[in-house]
Design an enzyme around this catalytic site. Structure first.
Site, short mmCIF file in Angstrom:
data_model
loop_
_atom_site.label_atom_id
_atom_site.label_comp_id
_atom_site.label_asym_id
_atom_site.label_seq_id
_atom_site.Cartn_x
_atom_site.Cartn_y
_atom_site.Cartn_z
CG HIS A 271 -2.09 -0.92 1.09
ND1 HIS A 271 -3.22 -0.82 1.88
CD2 HIS A 271 -2.31 -1.96 0.24
CE1 HIS A 271 -4.09 -1.76 1.53
NE2 HIS A 271 -3.56 -2.46 0.54
CD GLU B 154 -1.85 4.61 3.09
OE1 GLU B 154 -1.56 3.71 2.27
OE2 GLU B 154 -2.99 5.05 3.26
CB CYS C 231 -6.36 -0.05 4.91
SG CYS C 231 -4.75 -0.87 4.93
CB CYS D 256 -1.83 1.86 6.02
SG CYS D 256 -1.69 1.13 4.37
N1 LIG Z 1 -5.16 3.96 2.28
C1 LIG Z 1 -5.03 2.97 1.34
N2 LIG Z 1 -6.07 2.18 1.13
C2 LIG Z 1 -5.91 1.19 0.20
N3 LIG Z 1 -6.77 0.24 -0.19
C3 LIG Z 1 -6.15 -0.51 -1.13
N4 LIG Z 1 -4.89 -0.07 -1.33
C4 LIG Z 1 -4.71 1.00 -0.50
C5 LIG Z 1 -3.62 1.89 -0.26
O1 LIG Z 1 -2.53 1.81 -0.83
N5 LIG Z 1 -3.83 2.85 0.69
#
Ligand SMILES: Nc1nc2[nH]cnc2c(=O)[nH]1
Length: 176
Positions: A70, A72, A100, A103
């Protein structure tokens, strides 16, 4: 000049010329949009370290075959590698979308001080992402957790805690 195009004019008023949270967020949103054109997910993030260094990250889940990539997490990895540390105490995370649960947990483990986000989990759901579903996994009922049951399986106590016993008895351990 830093990555969002602002040049502090001199050291005396450098504090006045630091980018604002809204400017960092605008850059994170820009990264997210550019990333879609680069075969990535629509997410971008920036870590600003305690001493003001800027590290960027974008979502590379499908590009790298890595569900943990992701934006973050990628920005946190880049910051840790760039700074040579696993501890981002005093750092701020700016992200194009509400982190999420993974993260958020990664930010906690990295000791990030504060998080700012632009879009939220419902905006992500509108685009087909499961962020809100996974928040309900943690915040909701047993029914919300049916998608992935987690259970403790009985083991003898000494075997169960053997790794922690080894850890506690290792004087040269690096705590985190
Ligand atoms: N905040 C965030 N939500 C996600 N949902 C799927 N991928 C991501 C991501 O990279 N960041």
């Amino acid at each position: 000049m830093n990555t969002i195009g602002i040049t502090p004019s001199d050291s005396a008023n450098a504090a006045d010329t630091q980018p604002t949270p809204a400017e960092y967020l605008a850059r994170a949103v820009e990264l997210a949009t550019e990333n879609v054109r680069n075969a990535g997910g629509p997410f971008g993030a920036i870590v600003v370290s305690a001493d003001g260094r800027v590290f960027e990250g974008v979502n590379r889940v499908t590009a790298n075959l890595d569900p943990s990539a992701h934006a973050e997490v990628t920005a946190i990895r880049n910051a840790c590698q760039g700074l040579g540390t696993f501890d981002l105490t005093g750092a701020v995370l700016y992200t194009s979308c509400e982190p999420c649960p993974m993260c958020l947990a990664t930010s906690l483990w990295a000791r990030v001080e504060r998080v700012y986000f632009a879009a939220d989990r419902e905006d992500a759901a509108d685009a087909g992402f499961d962020d809100a579903v996974f928040y309900r996994y943690f915040e909701g009922t047993d029914a919300d957790r049916a998608i992935m049951p987690v259970a403790q399986e009985a083991l003898p106590a000494d075997r169960r805690v053997a790794p922690f016993t080894e850890w506690s008895q290792t004087a040269a351990r690096t705590e985190y």
